[in-house]
Each structure stands twice: as structure tokens, then as C-alpha cells.
Design an enzyme around this catalytic site. Structure first.
Site, PDB file in Angstrom:
ATOM      1  CB  ALA A  92      -0.933   0.001   1.197  1.00 50.72           C
ATOM      2  CG  ASP A  93       3.681   2.771   3.208  1.00 50.46           C
ATOM      3  OD1 ASP A  93       3.027   3.818   3.237  1.00 50.46           O
ATOM      4  OD2 ASP A  93       4.127   2.215   4.218  1.00 50.46           O
ATOM      5  CD  GLN A  94       6.848  -1.374  -1.016  1.00 47.40           C
ATOM      6  OE1 GLN A  94       7.261  -1.616   0.113  1.00 47.40           O
ATOM      7  NE2 GLN A  94       6.601  -2.337  -1.874  1.00 47.40           N
TER       8      GLN A  94
END
Lengths: 402, 402
Positions: free
Chosen positions: B171-173
Site C-alpha cells: 500500500a505504501d509503495q
């Protein structure tokens, strides 16, 4: 309102997931995407579905998900006449995107050098599984295979069970984002210098780049990830980071939060002896079990409220249907829809990025096979007679709405 | 050789993963990224690691993974003098990136309107967990929480076990990639029109966009995904798509391939009765068991060779150490390194995208906290006396290599 990429024209030979998601992202920003499909059956993804069911009885959810805001023309790429037409179109185009296996499209006369010869400003982006040379160049490249090769799969799941892939096409989708990253960088460069170029994106390299911190950890710390034998949420993490059960059969996630805050919030002071980093890592599975015994005393929503009040980093685990009704998802308007001539009202995901001057938007449904072939050719100056001849020869097909 | 984003200057207030990965991607393309860290301790991610170990005894693998090609300046953002300096720098900058919780940076005088007032061409990109308004705006946004909220987590793992997150910060990436997508679209628009703008990216919306085909399936086909009770690789897929065991304790992935080709290749004609799509879906767990009995008769590499010869879509499941030695990974030069003043030689992942005119490259290691503060300020015309005064007041700190 303006779109960021208004006036940018893309000849999109791509199919399946990686290329179409990339060009949909560009289309959402206003690029004119001309999807060039195979005459007759079109993009192979039109034949892909879930649950052996079809939207509106005939349409692929997978195709509908990744092809809005595009127009379609369905052509026989082996026809010399078609080749001539596409090269004419390329003179006015900015970008070519394709994700056939390496060399396939070039053999038909649609390689970078072919386009560059007619338009040196062209930006040509190829997507593949493993790049365009090297020992795997002939191998099939597919999302789950890449997750397995790159290490994401081995890093996912429990240690006492076989590893599992992420339940969505992460490698393909990241490949799409890498196409967008390369293309838009090249487009900026072309604005400055007038020079086009060739971009190569592959699923394996893209997946590796997203595992950068896991690789940097393993390759520089001399230790391998071992999947936990519990609900700990990452093989490199200590307790309590993970997924926990609740009394009503639900699940919650608990991320980085002071362990003391957590056990106090759970009224579980007996967990205090575990509260140092080394123990929380070395005994993570045991700590997970003990925390899980506590979370199971609460219903999901009560537990979340209690933990959020204590500023513990936590969230519910939703299935997709429940997530679609989540208050924040609803607030953001992320569940959108478009009208499709055969599938009817299709629920889709809205553009994820908000922009103050040039908001991306959904303006067209996914196209039928070759639906816009005639209007596209007319825009490029092809006569009605030529269009009729192409269709008569079977070199262009047009699917019309029922 | 030129870089695609040469001449683009970014003031990067971001920390942790989402923002730093985004600005590293832009830095790899040649953007001048000035990482503005907190005086003293710097980016919180410097305190994050795996296995409770540190690269070179002191450096975070997570930080090292996402911060190459940047220079760092460490400032006290609450100082009025610092505020004045940053606003001077902003006059010559193109892009501001930040991912503090919504409103935090604006309260300190570094919101979009503040930058726009001194430079109307500025592109200001904010990252957050859930967007900048709505019911979750005060909640912590973290990768695993988002995987759980959005439905990726519930879609991953086995049906007879709790669901699991993907073993990497997807999700962050993906949030990082969405920042790049928004910023580069805005940059092109600014080249055409002279107008800057504000971009908002959030992890939840980004994750939903990557689950588009799963959402379109569930919301339009009226059926929910149910995780398989076997090694089937996606809850929407039929057998044989999945992960299989081998005699030597390894695993292989097998994706879309004609089932007949598979059972013939495995010398298992007794599997023929399962060979229709409906059965392969409805009895997928049973079929997985039967196929797995066959794959366990072969060692991993023998099985792969046999299947690849038959053009079955398959690949090995590698852990990260093994993947780093994979022939294609090696061929592509994906394991690169840089020299770091404290960590020594650090192995990292090379840029994933190849470009013929403007190849991205690794030219600097991740910086120490504020390592380049003095040279950066000098470039912006700040006098030695002013720099000394800033340092004396503790408003700027400089970590020097040992």
C-alpha cells in the site's frame, strides 16, 4: 476543466493487465488513448473473468476494470494496408505502448525503430515479464510467477504452511505504474529537448524495486526472513504487528504502537513481561497468541473503538463488499460507475489521485471491440471508401452496441 | 548522459516510506531532491529496521533502501528563520512533497497556499493514509492497516486459516507510485500552461485502484471471493493456478496453462476427468491436492524444466537470497550497490525502468542526517555567517561521516 495530459495521443497495442492499466491511468489524466485490438476477438483479457460469470452476461470484469476512457479500433496487424495506416497515425502520435512478448510486434513492423523512422519524437514503451534479453526472455511472464520469482510470495503467509501469493495482481499492476513513470518522465524530457526514446519495463524488475527494503535488509544484514507461525503481519516484524481475531469472528490489524499502550488498553497487564524489542521479536508467535486471546474477548467494532481511543494504530479487515461500503471509501467517492452499452451500469473504482487544477475523471466506458474504428480513421483523414474496403477485407472489425 | 528530470528541483519534506520512495524514483530520473529532515534525529525511518540489526552497526536498511540520490538538510521547521529560508528556496523549486498527517505541515506554514504565494508554479503533493478529509482523517494510516481496510488482506491466504497481508509494504509503495504519477502529470501540464497545482494522494485510494478488477468482479457479478482451502493462488481462480510443492521441499507456481498439457506433462492422465472450467473452479481444492501429489514426485528444477519444455506457465518460488542470485535478476543487473560513509558497501535494487536516451542511475548513497545542509544553503545564496548562526541556534544540524 482541463486535464493534465490533454492533447497527448497514445497508440496502445497493449493487452491483458500491465499495459491497459498503464494507459487507463494516462487516459484518466486526459490522454487520447487509441486502443488497437486484434480484429475480431480483441484484447485477450475480454475472455477472462471471475466465478465463471460475465457482467451483463457477456463482458469481462477484468477488461471493464482497466479500459475506461479509451477508444478502440480493431485491426489485422499483419495486413500491409493496416501497417501503412498505423504509420500514418504514428506521425501525429506521441506515445506507443505495447506488452507483447519481446520481438513479436517488431516482427510485424511495429518496433521502436519503425515508429522512430516516421516520428523521431515518439516515446515507445514496451512491457514484458523479464525484459527483452537474458536467459528468461522466452519464458512466459505472468503476475503470480513474478511474485514467486522475486520473493514476495515466499515472504507472504505462515511459516507452518506453504507461502501464498498476494491476492491481487501486484506484479502486473506495479508494472503498469512503472510504465507510467517511464512514459511521463520521457514526455517531460521530450518537451525540453524534442527527443523521443524507447522505454523498457518488465514485471520482474518492477517487483524487485518494490521489495527494495526487504532486499536491502537480507543482503546487508546477513539474515533471511522466516515467515511467522502466527498472525504476525510481516516476516521481519516483531509482535504485536499483525492480524488478530475478534469475538464476533472478525479480524483487525494492529500495527506499530507502544506495546504497553496495547496491553493496558486490552486490560491485560500480564503481558508486561514481554515488553522489550528483543523479546517481542524472538517470541513473537507466543506474544501473538497471548494478544489474540485478549482481542477475542471483544467484538470487532468495540475493540477498534477502544484501541483508536488509545491512538493504537489499527483498522478492520474488510472483504471487498464490506470495504466498498466503508465510510471513508464512500466519503472519497471511490466507488464510481459508468454506463456500458452491453453491460449496463458498471461499478468501478474512481481515479485515486486528486488534482486541484486538472482532476482526472471517468468520461467513457471500456470500449467494445473496434467500436470507434471508423471515427478514429476519419479523424486521421482516411476516406469512407478506404474504411469500407478495410472492413470488406476483414482487416478492420467493428462491434456495435446491441 | 542526460537524465529525464534534470533541472527539476524538489523540496522533500517526506518521511517513512511513501514519500521517500516517490522522491527516490524522481531522483533516479535526475531530479534534484533536497530532503528536508528534522534537525537532530532526521527521518523517523532511520530508526526502523529488520531483525533488530543495523547495516554497518548503525544504519537502517529501510532508510538506505528509499533515499539514494538525494541530499539532506536537517532543519528545525518551527524556527521562523528556517521558514524564511525555505520560502526563499521555494522560489527556485518546482515541486514540494510531504506526507505528514493532514494539516500538520500547513500549521507550521508549509501548506500549499504558503508555497503558492511565493511561487505560483509550484506543484505540491501531499500523501496521507486516508485523504485530507472524511471520517478517518485523524486515524493513523499505515500499510498493513490499508491492506486490511481495502480488501487485499482478506483476499490473501487460505480459507481454512486467517487471512494474511502481503509480505511487503504494497500500500505504501503503490502510494509512492501514485505520487509519481500525479507529480509527473502535473509537471507536463505546467510545461504547457505555466500553472502549478496541489495533488493529494492517499494510501487507501491507491490500494483500491490496484484492486480494481477484484472490485469490478465482486460489485458487478454479485459474488464474493472465498479464499481457497489449498494452494490455489487467487480466490477468484480455478485450478491449477497456484503454488505447488516439490520432492526436494521447494515450491513452484503454475499459472494459466491448458490443463491437459499439465496432466500430460506430469504423466497423470487420471486427472483428465477434471478438465473443464466449471469443474476446475468448483473442485479447485481437490484438483490442487491431486496435482500437488504429482508435482511432489519431482525435484523443483527437474519439474520446472519439464513444464517449461511444454510451454506451461511456471516459475520457481524463491526466497529473497535465492532470488538475488537468479540468472535473470543477475543478467538485468538488478542487484546494485553504493558506498555509504558509515554503512560501507550497501547492496540495493537498481532502477527498474530502462530508457534509451535518459537511463536512470544510482549516483549518490542515502544521505546522513543533514549531511549536505551547508552546501545546499550556499547554493541558495545563504552566507557562511547565516549558516553558522543557524547551526549555533540548533536550527540546523549536520551529521558528518565518521
Amino acid at each position: 476543466m482541463d486535464k493534465a495530459l490533454s492533447g497527448v495521443t497514445i497508440l496502445d497495442f497493449s493487452h491483458l493487465l500491465q499495459g491497459p492499466f498503464a494507459t487507463q491511468l494516462l487516459a484518466d489524466m486526459g490522454a487520447e488513448v487509441i486502443k488497437i485490438e486484434r480484429a475480431g476477438s480483441g484484447d485477450m483479457f475480454r475472455g477472462m473473468t471471475f466465478f465463471a460469470k460475465w457482467v451483463g452476461g457477456s463482458e469481462s470484469p477484468n477488461f471493464l476494470a482497466w479500459n475506461r476512457n479509451k477508444r478502440s479500433i480493431a485491426l489485422n496487424l499483419k495486413s500491409r494496408r493496416v501497417h501503412g495506416l498505423i504509420m500514418e497515425m504514428a506521425k501525429k502520435a506521441d506515445i506507443v505502448v505495447q506488452n507483447f512478448r519481446p520481438g513479436v510486434l517488431a516482427k510485424l513492423g511495429y518496433g521502436y525503430e519503425d515508429f522512430r523512422a516516421v516520428n523521431p519524437r515518439i516515446i515507445y514503451c514496451s512491457g514484458s515479464g523479464y525484459g527483452e534479453d537474458g536467459p528468461y526472455v522466452e519464458r512466459p511472464g505472468q503476475d503470480m510467477l513474478i511474485q514467486g520469482l522475486a520473493g514476495l510470495l515466499a515472504n507472504t503467509g505462515r511459516g507452518d504452511m506453504p507461502p501464498v501469493p498476494a491476492g491481487s495482481g501486484m506484479a502486473d499492476q506495479i508494472g503498469a505504474m512503472n510504465m507510467v513513470y517511464g512514459i511521463l518522465s520521457a514526455l517531460y524530457y521530450r518537451e525540453k529537448t524534442g527527443k523521443g526514446q524507447k522505454i523498457e519495463v518488465n514485471l520482474l524488475a518492477g517487483m524487485l524495486a518494490h521489495l527494495a527494503q526487504e532486499y536491502v535488509g537480507v543482503l546487508n544484514l546477513g539474515e533471511d526472513f522466516v515467515r511467522p507461525n502466527s498472525g504476525i503481519g510481516h516476516p521481519g516484524m516483531q509482535a504485536p504487528f499483525g492480524v488478530y481475531e475478534t469475538k464476533d469472528g472478525g479480524y483487525v490489524t494492529i500495527a506499530m504502537s507502544p506495546f504497553r499502550t496495547l496491553y493496558e488498553t486490552l486490560d491485560a497487564p500480564h503481558l508486561a513481561p514481554y515488553d522489550d524489542l528483543a523479546t517481542l521479536f524472538s517470541q513473537r508467535d507466543a506474544v501473538w497468541q497471548k494478544v489474540n486471546e485478549e482481542t477475542k474477548k471483544f467484538d470487532r467494532d468495540d475493540l477498534l473503538e477502544r484501541m483508536l481511543d488509545a491512538d493504537i494504530w489499527c483498522a478492520p479487515v474488510n472483504d471487498i463488499r464490506r470495504a466498498a461500503e466503508d465510510p471513508q471509501v464512500t466519503h472519497m467517492g471511490m466507488i464510481a460507475s459508468y454506463e456500458h452499452p452491453k453491460a449496463g451500469t458498471v461499478k468501478v473504482i474512481a481515479p485515486a489521485v486528486r488534482m486541484s487544477e486538472t482532476p482526472p475523471a471517468i468520461e467513457r466506458p471500456a470500449p467494445l471491440v473496434g467500436e470507434h474504428g471508423r471515427e478514429i480513421l476519419k479523424e486521421f483523414g482516411v476516406s469512407d471508401d478506404e474504411i469500407a474496403a478495410l472492413e470488406a477485407a476483414g482487416d478492420m472489425t467493428v462491434e456495435e452496441a446491441r
